[in-house]
Design an enzyme around this catalytic site. Structure first.
Site, short mmCIF file in Angstrom:
data_model
loop_
_atom_site.label_atom_id
_atom_site.label_comp_id
_atom_site.label_asym_id
_atom_site.label_seq_id
_atom_site.Cartn_x
_atom_site.Cartn_y
_atom_site.Cartn_z
N LYS A 115 0.73 -1.28 -0.10
CA LYS A 115 0.19 0.13 0.02
C LYS A 115 0.94 1.05 0.00
O LYS A 115 1.93 1.35 0.93
CB LYS A 115 -0.90 0.08 1.36
CG LYS A 115 -1.84 -0.84 1.16
CD LYS A 115 -3.27 -0.41 0.63
CE LYS A 115 -4.68 -1.50 0.82
NZ LYS A 115 -5.40 -0.97 -0.10
N LYS B 22 -13.16 -6.14 -7.06
CA LYS B 22 -13.65 -6.64 -5.95
C LYS B 22 -15.20 -7.02 -5.91
O LYS B 22 -15.85 -5.95 -6.12
CB LYS B 22 -13.53 -5.15 -5.02
CG LYS B 22 -12.01 -4.93 -4.96
CD LYS B 22 -11.54 -3.77 -3.69
CE LYS B 22 -10.19 -3.67 -3.43
NZ LYS B 22 -9.40 -2.98 -4.35
#
Length: 320
Positions: A133, A235
């Site tokens: 991230k 997702k």
């Protein structure tokens, strides 16, 4: 003869899980279990705070309405993405459409001290793909950490996720600290900038491939082959029904793009289903499912190899 149960659940999260500047203390969701004769199918409905359009309470209302309609013989699906996904998974299990074979490999999510990460990643068996991230700290620091990992482990490939955190200037500051010789080993960087055009320009100027994630859920998004765009990250909890997920995967593959099935921090039951969906729709592509360690428990179906305790169905709160 059709019958159904709906369960409500809440799992404590590890301290320090922050989503869009909000601390996530618990993961809240629902399960639906459908039965038709001897057959049974499960689905998870767990809207992700800060990312899903619908709240947990709205999803619960929509799910209970849909289940009652299904019990009366209805074949439609709900509109809300998380409810549509969970309901369609339950139906796909019930009818045998969703294969049992699963891809339980996961690109590990890298957090913590970079020196510790180097040791951990160096010992990884097989294909070395990890996720980092970026955009949570200074862009320069992110660039230095990514460069360090790629320099220390010559066969490592990284997937980076910026969640649209950077201005074009910050994105360039990041790239400046990544050796051009290593940039090809950045498999992709998800959504570096808020504006898609800025992300496209970043890819052209730096040679760092990008991937679309949030963009897929915007009304004006179309699948196109574009310079510098290498992948789409799907997702399902945020996308909708299993059919919609299949359509997006097919559209990406038709353009030569990599499609990655990715977690929205589902429970172990939802993650095991995503592992099956990944093996079915994106064979050979490592899914992004390394989120179970953020939770303090598993439920109903355990993830292979996890040491977390696993609650049984009779330990959950039943709504129907």
């Amino acid at each position: 003869m059709r019958s159904a149960q709906v369960y409500r659940w809440q799992i404590p999260m590890d301290a320090g899980v922050v989503l869009r500047d909000r601390r996530l203390k618990t993961r809240d969701g629902l399960y639906v279990c459908l039965r038709d004769g001897e057959r049974e199918g499960w689905g998870e409905i767990s809207p992700l705070p800060g990312f899903s359009q619908e709240t947990w309470e709205e999803a619960q209302t929509a799910l209970l309405t849909w289940v009652n309609d299904w019990l009366q013989g209805s074949e439609g699906l709900p509109e809300m993405p998380s409810v549509a996904f969970g309901a369609s998974c339950a139906l796909a299990e019930l009818t045998g459409v969703l294969p049992e074979a699963a891809d339980y490999r996961a690109a590990p999510l890298c957090t913590g001290d970079p020196d510790d990460l180097v040791l951990r990643l160096a010992d990884m068996p097989g294909e070395k793909i990890a996720k980092v991230k970026v955009g949570l700290y200074e862009a320069v620091r992110d660039g230095m950490v990514v460069n360090l990992l790629l320099e220390a482990i010559p066969d490592l490939h990284l997937r980076l996720d910026a969640n649209r955190a950077w201005t074009p200037l910050k994105a360039q500051q990041f790239a400046k600290y990544v050796n051009p010789d290593y940039r090809a080993r950045i498999a992709f960087l998800e959504e570096p900038c808020k504006a898609r055009d800025d992300s496209r320009a970043f890819a052209r100027e730096t040679g760092i491939a990008i991937a679309w994630d949030e963009s897929l859920r915007e009304a004006d998004f179309t699948f196109e082959a574009e310079e510098g765009v290498k992948a789409v990250v799907i997702k399902p909890t945020l996308t909708g029904s299993l059919d919609k997920v299949r359509e997006q995967v097919a559209a990406a593959h038709a353009l030569g793009l990599t499609a990655v099935i990715s977690s929205s921090i589902e429970s172990s039951l939802g993650l095991t289903q995503l592992a099956r969906i990944a093996a079915w729709l994106t064979p050979g592509t490592l899914p992004g499912l390394d989120t179970l360690h953020l939770m303090q428990a598993q439920q109903v179906r355990p993830w292979p190899g996890s040491a977390l305790p696993c609650l049984k169905r009779d330990e959950l709160e039943r709504l129907l």
